[in-house]
Scaffold this active site. Structure first.
Site, PDB file in Angstrom:
ATOM      1  N   ALA A  48      -0.846   7.048  12.520  1.00 12.70           N
ATOM      2  CA  ALA A  48      -0.128   6.040  13.309  1.00 12.70           C
ATOM      3  C   ALA A  48      -0.830   5.594  14.577  1.00 12.70           C
ATOM      4  O   ALA A  48      -0.292   4.770  15.309  1.00 12.70           O
ATOM      5  CB  ALA A  48       1.260   6.592  13.693  1.00 12.70           C
ATOM      6  N   SER A  49      -2.035   6.093  14.843  1.00  9.75           N
ATOM      7  CA  SER A  49      -2.594   5.920  16.184  1.00  9.75           C
ATOM      8  C   SER A  49      -3.532   4.737  16.363  1.00  9.75           C
ATOM      9  O   SER A  49      -3.932   4.428  17.483  1.00  9.75           O
ATOM     10  CB  SER A  49      -3.328   7.201  16.595  1.00  9.75           C
ATOM     11  N   TYR A  52      -4.050  -0.359  11.135  1.00 13.91           N
ATOM     12  CA  TYR A  52      -2.839  -0.785  10.457  1.00 13.91           C
ATOM     13  C   TYR A  52      -1.667   0.161  10.707  1.00 13.91           C
ATOM     14  O   TYR A  52      -0.507  -0.252  10.714  1.00 13.91           O
ATOM     15  CB  TYR A  52      -3.102  -0.908   8.951  1.00 13.91           C
ATOM     16  N   GLU A  75      -5.888  13.382  17.019  1.00 12.86           N
ATOM     17  CA  GLU A  75      -6.578  12.771  18.152  1.00 12.86           C
ATOM     18  C   GLU A  75      -6.919  13.821  19.196  1.00 12.86           C
ATOM     19  O   GLU A  75      -6.351  14.925  19.195  1.00 12.86           O
ATOM     20  CB  GLU A  75      -5.707  11.677  18.787  1.00 12.86           C
ATOM     21  N   LEU A 139      -3.570   7.150   6.547  1.00 10.91           N
ATOM     22  CA  LEU A 139      -4.563   8.064   7.102  1.00 10.91           C
ATOM     23  C   LEU A 139      -5.991   7.560   6.886  1.00 10.91           C
ATOM     24  O   LEU A 139      -6.313   7.052   5.820  1.00 10.91           O
ATOM     25  CB  LEU A 139      -4.439   9.442   6.460  1.00 10.91           C
ATOM     26  N   TYR A 235     -16.850  -0.838  -2.904  1.00  7.67           N
ATOM     27  CA  TYR A 235     -15.432  -0.512  -3.015  1.00  7.67           C
ATOM     28  C   TYR A 235     -15.030  -0.203  -4.446  1.00  7.67           C
ATOM     29  O   TYR A 235     -14.936   0.950  -4.859  1.00  7.67           O
ATOM     30  CB  TYR A 235     -14.568  -1.657  -2.452  1.00  7.67           C
ATOM     31  N   LYS A 244      -9.205   4.980  -4.387  1.00  3.96           N
ATOM     32  CA  LYS A 244      -8.124   3.993  -4.317  1.00  3.96           C
ATOM     33  C   LYS A 244      -7.401   3.864  -5.652  1.00  3.96           C
ATOM     34  O   LYS A 244      -6.188   3.608  -5.693  1.00  3.96           O
ATOM     35  CB  LYS A 244      -8.675   2.640  -3.859  1.00  3.96           C
ATOM     36  N   THR A 276     -11.554  -1.662  11.449  1.00  2.00           N
ATOM     37  CA  THR A 276     -10.742  -0.501  11.769  1.00  2.00           C
ATOM     38  C   THR A 276     -11.669   0.706  11.893  1.00  2.00           C
ATOM     39  O   THR A 276     -12.865   0.616  11.609  1.00  2.00           O
ATOM     40  CB  THR A 276      -9.697  -0.214  10.675  1.00  2.00           C
TER      41      THR A 276
END
Length: 397
Positions: A48-49, A52, A75, A139, A235, A244, A276
């Site tokens: 969450a930090s 996205y 963190e 994550l 990817y 994925k 990101t």
């Protein structure tokens, strides 16, 4: 202490607390000034930090139904001359802003992969938070200790179709260089699936179900990326792609379970290519992103994390205009994948070289986004100002 950006490859080593605060405030302002939606009441965001995950938390709390949130992240706070991570400050400033508006905003800082963290979060939900109706799995980690077998797995960003040579950007020297993405071994693939696949997501949902802390109709989403043919080598046909695919398989299995037990839903959302913590580190990908940003900004369809995430929840997850493909994936990446956008990117891809890449791409925008991951290059911040890290070290996320 004067804090300057320091980085190695696609990883920022420093963070500026005032810049991080300003960026959190900017995202909050965006969703407050946008349309709102009737969404989750209580949400758990695993990862969450930043990126996205952080944008999700902000959209839900300030642009949705005034959602109470639990955020989990790994963190580090400031210590000595070490500034700490941007996510540490993002957690603090999000919590401050949410609590000012009477919302619950609990931060758990530690190993989300561990059984201990799952137990700790479930205990909090039962005793202080109340049942959760939305779980987001976002994550970004390069390693994972499997809580079942005790082994630590390290992901490998490699190809599965032979060595791939392609251009990437050297952010430190502002140059375009050629990089080789090596072919993966079976062990590389297994380890990457272990870290980046759906195994931990499944452990979380099953633990929450067993503890009876999910509401009737609870929904869970994990974020993924599909991308165009240009990126298939790294990817779809890479170790990431294997992970994925496992994530998507997990979504279908969890969807059956949640539908049966709670009339709920599990799905993945394929998000747009953005800068990101995870994407900046991926070989070759940054060049595609610089071209994509150029094309989408010229067209007026470019979105950052908060714009894309808010649209996902406003229009699709809690709205009347969901874009869902035949595999059941939500597709907020629809603007990236428009045919005219990809045609133009392909055209530029054929032209780009070490001499013209700054002119024909949005390298400047890409690098600014990269630096903003650490709170740098933010308007209104005086970076020559001395920062007292001891003051920030006393703050609790």
């Amino acid at each position: 202490m004067i804090i300057e950006p320091k980085y190695k490859g696609g990883i920022l080593l420093t963070a500026h607390p005032e810049g991080c605060k300003k960026l959190v405030e900017k995202q909050i302002k965006y969703v407050k000034n946008n349309k709102s939606y009737n969404g989750a009441k209580k949400a758990l965001i695993i990862g969450a930090s930043s990126g996205y995950g952080l944008a999700t938390r902000i959209s839900l709390a300030f642009g949705g139904s005034k959602t109470d949130t639990i955020g989990i992240s790994y963190e580090n706070g400031p210590r000595g001359k070490r500034t700490g991570t941007a996510g540490w400050y993002n957690n603090i400033f999000f919590k401050e802003a949410a609590e000012k508006e009477g919302l619950k905003a609990k931060n758990f800082v530690g190993d989300a992969f561990s059984l201990e963290m799952k137990d700790e979060v479930i205990k909090y939900i039962k005793e202080e938070f109340g049942k959760v109706d939305l779980v987001i799995y976002s994550l970004a980690s390069g390693r994972r200790k499997d809580p079942i077998d005790g082994e630590t797995y390290i992901s490998a960003l490699k190809s599965t179709t032979g060595d791939i040579v392609g251009p990437t950007v050297d952010l430190k020297n502002d140059t375009l260089i050629q990089q080789t993405m090596e072919n993966a071994t079976e062990e590389d693939i297994k380890a990457t699936v272990k870290v980046m696949g759906g195994e931990d997501w499944e452990l979380w949902i099953k633990a929450l179900l067993e503890a009876d802390v999910l509401e009737k109709g609870a929904r869970t989403f994990a974020y993924t990326y599909i991308g165009p043919k240009i990126t298939y080598g790294i990817y779809k046909d890479g170790t990431i792609g294997a992970a994925k695919r496992h994530l998507e398989k997990t979504a279908k299995e969890l969807n059956k379970i949640l539908k049966e037990k709670l009339s709920g839903e599990a799905a993945v959302s394929s998000n747009k290519a953005l800068v990101t913590k995870a994407s900046a580190y991926i070989p070759i990908f940054p060049v595609y992103a610089t071209l994509l940003f150029k094309v989408m900004k010229e067209k007026g369809t470019h979105e950052g994390c908060i714009e894309q995430t808010h649209r996902l929840f406003l229009d699709m997850i809690y709205g009347d205009n969901p874009i869902i493909d035949k595999e059941g994936r939500y597709r907020p990446d629809n603007l990236e994948m428009e045919e005219d956008v990809q045609d133009k990117v392909n055209e530029l891809w054929k032209q780009i070289n070490e001499n013209n890449f700054k002119e024909i791409s949005d390298y400047a925008g890409f690098k600014k986004d990269f630096l903003q991951l650490g709170g740098f290059e933010v308007e209104g911040i005086d970076y020559s100002k001395d920062i007292d890290l001891e003051t920030y070290a006393k703050l609790i996320p």
